[in-house]
Design an enzyme around this catalytic site. Structure first.
Site, PDB file in Angstrom:
ATOM      1  N   SER A 109      -6.216   4.318   9.409  1.00 17.97           N
ATOM      2  CA  SER A 109      -4.798   4.215   9.729  1.00 17.97           C
ATOM      3  C   SER A 109      -3.946   5.352   9.162  1.00 17.97           C
ATOM      4  O   SER A 109      -2.826   5.557   9.615  1.00 17.97           O
ATOM      5  CB  SER A 109      -4.239   2.875   9.231  1.00 17.97           C
ATOM      6  OG  SER A 109      -4.503   2.705   7.852  1.00 17.97           O
ATOM      7  N   ASP A 133       4.849   1.443   3.713  1.00 19.97           N
ATOM      8  CA  ASP A 133       4.623   0.007   3.654  1.00 19.97           C
ATOM      9  C   ASP A 133       3.683  -0.286   2.479  1.00 19.97           C
ATOM     10  O   ASP A 133       3.583   0.524   1.559  1.00 19.97           O
ATOM     11  CB  ASP A 133       4.091  -0.528   4.991  1.00 19.97           C
ATOM     12  CG  ASP A 133       2.746   0.086   5.394  1.00 19.97           C
ATOM     13  OD1 ASP A 133       2.081   0.719   4.541  1.00 19.97           O
ATOM     14  OD2 ASP A 133       2.336  -0.082   6.562  1.00 19.97           O
ATOM     15  N   HIS A 174       0.519   2.462   3.291  1.00 21.49           N
ATOM     16  CA  HIS A 174       0.585   3.794   3.878  1.00 21.49           C
ATOM     17  C   HIS A 174       1.695   4.673   3.307  1.00 21.49           C
ATOM     18  O   HIS A 174       2.651   4.186   2.707  1.00 21.49           O
ATOM     19  CB  HIS A 174       0.751   3.665   5.402  1.00 21.49           C
ATOM     20  CG  HIS A 174      -0.319   2.845   6.037  1.00 21.49           C
ATOM     21  ND1 HIS A 174      -0.133   1.520   6.376  1.00 21.49           N
ATOM     22  CD2 HIS A 174      -1.603   3.149   6.346  1.00 21.49           C
ATOM     23  CE1 HIS A 174      -1.255   1.039   6.887  1.00 21.49           C
ATOM     24  NE2 HIS A 174      -2.163   2.005   6.874  1.00 21.49           N
TER      25      HIS A 174
END
Length: 363
Positions: free
Chosen positions: A41, A329, A332
């Protein structure tokens, strides 16, 4: 798994993405033919949008600072480290390979998939994702079918691949979700054994990539996972910035990775395997945020589930100054942090070694 139509999707988003994607990088002549992106991600630019998984970032406030101000599927507020590298190379941002519309790019693809990792089982608890084996298979299809049909002969294709750049950010979820999250895994593998398991598996995949024609490969270390909000859940009130035991465990992987990449460079002819030593840079930014123009290196900028330790809550307004935050977040990085990592790798002497990307272009 390349063209999946399982999840209903907003048609406006698709056409908006196609409209802006061609404007997402500089118009200068490209320094290399293509940029190919693999991993998780930290690099995913929209592949998970079309997969049946809970690991998605295709909603506001993700993408609030991306060109066009809309969510593309990137797990940050704007650009990723891979995007900044594409900007430097003068290339469009690599197109996500999983799409409702068959992609036909010659400037690279993005195969990265949120929640996945090196091990096939990593990330599956939240749904489908593309593990590194699947990403390799998709790239092989790209080479043998799409690129094979475009270039007139094998020599032209080999030259194209040899001059292109390949970047990886992978292994984070193997620790966050598998080793730290599953007791059974820790019982079967000591920290050194698990690091060796991952690095040996990654080595085989990188050799496969080399066999397909890649010669310039950058692999980023794992960051200080022991400092991310999701790991530090419950420890912040005690004034602790990081779980240093977890950071030491992750460093075993990084040490093995450096040795492995050096060995591949020595044994595979005309190859350049570059390590992106982002761990110490990121750790320094977390411990000394003001040094990097940051104000908060502990809390996410967006309002996140589970008391700020998970993904962004949809449609809630994030903090007013994301450029002052290290974390976007619970997992990340913000665009600002990605920019620092990318700039050090592109033209610095402390992250991408033995040569930086600027030098790799000329190699």
């Amino acid at each position: 798994m390349e063209f999946i139509n399982i999840i209903p999707f907003n048609i406006f988003f698709i056409f908006s993405y196609l409209l802006f994607c061609g404007k997402c990088s500089s118009s200068k002549l490209p320094l290399v033919p293509a940029l190919y992106v693999f991993g998780d991600s930290l690099f995913d630019s929209g592949n998970n949008n079309f997969l049946p998984t809970l690991a998605k970032a295709n909603y506001y406030p993700y993408g609030v600072n991306f060109p066009g101000s809309f969510p593309t599927g990137r797990f940050t507020n704007g650009k990723t480290t891979a995007d900044f590298i594409a900007d430097y190379l003068g290339l469009p941002y690599p197109t996500p390979r999983v799409s409702l519309i068959k992609p036909t790019s010659l400037t690279g693809y993005n195969y990265a998939s949120g929640s996945c990792g090196i091990l096939p089982e990593t990330g599956k608890f939240v749904g489908e994702c593309l593990n590194l084996d699947e990403q390799m298979k998709m790239f092989e299809t790209t080479v043998k079918i799409q690129l094979g049909l475009h270039f007139r002969n094998r020599t032209e294709l080999a030259q194209y691949l040899a001059k292109s750049i390949f970047i990886f950010s992978v292994g984070n979820n193997d620790y966050i979700n598998t080793y730290f999250g599953i007791v059974k895994t820790r019982q079967h593998y000591s920290p050194p054994q698990f690091a060796k398991l991952l690095v040996d598996s990654l080595s085989r995949k990188l050799q496969r990539l080399y066999d397909l024609g890649a010669r310039k490969i950058v692999v980023f270390e794992l960051g200080p996972i022991g400092c991310i909000p999701s790991i530090m859940r419950g420890l912040r009130p005690k004034g602790i910035k990081c779980d240093e035991n977890k950071n030491k465990i992750v460093s075993l992987f990084n040490n093995e990775l450096g040795l492995m990449l050096n060995n591949l460079s020595l044994t595979l002819q005309h190859s350049h395997f570059i390590i992106g030593r982002a761990h110490s840079l990121a750790y320094d930014a977390i411990i000394n945020p003001a040094k990097y123009g940051l104000r908060d290196s502990s809390n996410p900028c967006c309002k996140s589930w589970l008391n700020g330790t998970f993904s962004c809550i949809p449609e809630l307004t994030p903090c007013s100054a994301p450029d002052e935050h290290f974390f976007w977040d619970g997992y990340h990085l913000t665009e600002a942090t990605c920019s620092v990592v990318a700039s050090h790798c592109i033209n610095g002497s402390d992250v991408c070694l033995p040569i930086n990307i600027q030098q790799l272009v000329q190699a």
